[in-house]
Design a protein around this motif. Sequence first.
Motif, PDB file in Angstrom:
ATOM      1  N   LYS A 179     -14.064  11.733 -59.334  1.00 40.16           N
ATOM      2  CA  LYS A 179     -12.630  11.978 -59.485  1.00 40.16           C
ATOM      3  C   LYS A 179     -12.047  11.185 -60.650  1.00 40.16           C
ATOM      4  N   LEU A 235      -5.246   7.659 -56.994  1.00 43.98           N
ATOM      5  CA  LEU A 235      -6.514   8.390 -56.878  1.00 43.98           C
ATOM      6  C   LEU A 235      -7.497   7.656 -55.975  1.00 43.98           C
ATOM      7  N   TYR A 271      -5.483   5.289 -70.543  1.00 43.48           N
ATOM      8  CA  TYR A 271      -4.387   6.038 -69.951  1.00 43.48           C
ATOM      9  C   TYR A 271      -3.764   6.980 -70.986  1.00 43.48           C
ATOM     10  N   ASP A 288      -1.401   5.423 -61.353  1.00 46.87           N
ATOM     11  CA  ASP A 288      -2.158   6.672 -61.244  1.00 46.87           C
ATOM     12  C   ASP A 288      -3.573   6.410 -60.749  1.00 46.87           C
ATOM     13  N   ARG A 334     -10.545  12.875 -64.185  1.00 43.77           N
ATOM     14  CA  ARG A 334      -9.174  12.619 -64.643  1.00 43.77           C
ATOM     15  C   ARG A 334      -9.178  11.954 -66.018  1.00 43.77           C
ATOM     16  N   TRP A 335     -10.081  10.996 -66.212  1.00 43.21           N
ATOM     17  CA  TRP A 335     -10.214  10.309 -67.481  1.00 43.21           C
ATOM     18  C   TRP A 335     -11.668  10.466 -67.928  1.00 43.21           C
ATOM     19  N   SER A 373     -14.232   4.537 -70.987  1.00 45.01           N
ATOM     20  CA  SER A 373     -14.038   4.793 -69.557  1.00 45.01           C
ATOM     21  C   SER A 373     -15.134   4.118 -68.751  1.00 45.01           C
ATOM     22  N   GLU A 428       0.984   7.744 -67.943  1.00 48.73           N
ATOM     23  CA  GLU A 428       0.075   7.288 -66.897  1.00 48.73           C
ATOM     24  C   GLU A 428      -0.003   5.764 -66.910  1.00 48.73           C
TER      25      GLU A 428
END
Length: 460
Positions: free
Chosen positions: A359, A403, A391, A399, A363-364, A370, A395
């Motif tokens: 997840k 999650l 971000y 955020d 999202r990223w 990351s 965001e």
Amino acid sequence: MGDIIAALRLELGADQVLTGAEIGTRYRGDMSGTGTTLPLALIRPRAVAEIATALRLANEAGIAMVPQGGLTGLAGGANPGAGAIALSLERWSGVEEVDAQAGTMTVRAGTPLETAQEAAASAGFLLPLDLGSRGSAQVGGNVATNAGGNRVIRYGMARALVLGLEVVLADGTVLTNLNKMLKNNAGFDLKQLFIGSEGTLGIITRIVFRLRPLPRSTSTAFCAAPDYPSILELLRRAEGELGGPSAFEVMWPDFYRFVTAHPTTKSQPLPPDHGLYVLIEHQGNDAAADPERFETFLGGALEDGLIADAVIARNEKEVQDFWRVREGLALDTLPHLVNFDVSLPMGRIDDFAAACRQKLLARWPAGPESHAAFFGHIGDSNLHICVSVPYRAGEGMHDVDELVYATVRDFEGSVSAEHGIGTLKRDYLGHSRSPAEIAVMRRLKAALDPRGILNPGKVI
């Protein structure tokens, strides 16, 4: 506001009540970095009677009082805010007694954990509570947050180590029960109300800890395992064959590869291409036989395929090298780092890690900027997550919180394993507690602190 400051100075002495620039920046908040506001005042009492007086005066005036220990918390629980008085326990420090016959220690709340550990060791005992901030974290804060640490798997959380407490209530009443007995069922066990309540129901001033014998041997190994089911079976074997490990620290490959490749770590115990890694520590009472027993256990695990490789620490330097990997300090160099401390049913931790990682990287998207690293104690259901992602506009940390905590809720876990709720997790308490449970918490708060002066805005 001036009236309460004047009353406190009159009762406690001007040197114990600081305001404005006298306070400095240290007392604005804990290590979460979310405390930015100077409190109305800072008081630093030297006695329980002074703490009681301060609370009585604050309660009469309806002024918030926020207890502070070593300020090592990560959930915003010690942040006072502009209209509150910060009450530091740092001057109320010291080990009052080590009772060798009862196997107990009576300690003032402002005592650094490491000081208490050293006093216990000098008397031939172990105070099992242990965490990385031991040098500055205070025992009152440890108990108020029900701290965990590395040895929970064997000795339990702080709650399991506390036999007696002294607490000052919101109106200044001193509630003293410095019990030294393991068995004591004379009515309600009131100390349990205050352990883990983060100073919202009362301020802990004295603690009676249960001590254990000092271990005579310590064996430490760094192992590689093929998969998570093997890790769980390895833990069960350690519990059966070794009588339980004193630490069982599991690291997922994303954590291990990043940490061991970073120059601050300076150690890579095993190659970075295994499925999972685990640091196992066993403390025993037979210095001659325990190391051989530990090696036999690891040999059997290798033969049966539960571990693919292992290295045993042969000296203290190698032990420190192993723990330096597990401490993962290299992660602190990442930008926008968000740390999580959650609990999951033990059998579902690996599935949770996979789902949470998927997840986050959906999202990223995965890339050099990351990172999602997973590690934890596991044997006590505790998983730590470190997230660093770029971000997008609009965001932020919130955020990431949304999650991760939603995924914890879906896996029926807890949003807080050992760091408390404070302010940072307050909005997510309902992910892990039912409306009925939260309602009971609020009823307890209203009963013990009807004017709501004790650490307001925290937990519930």
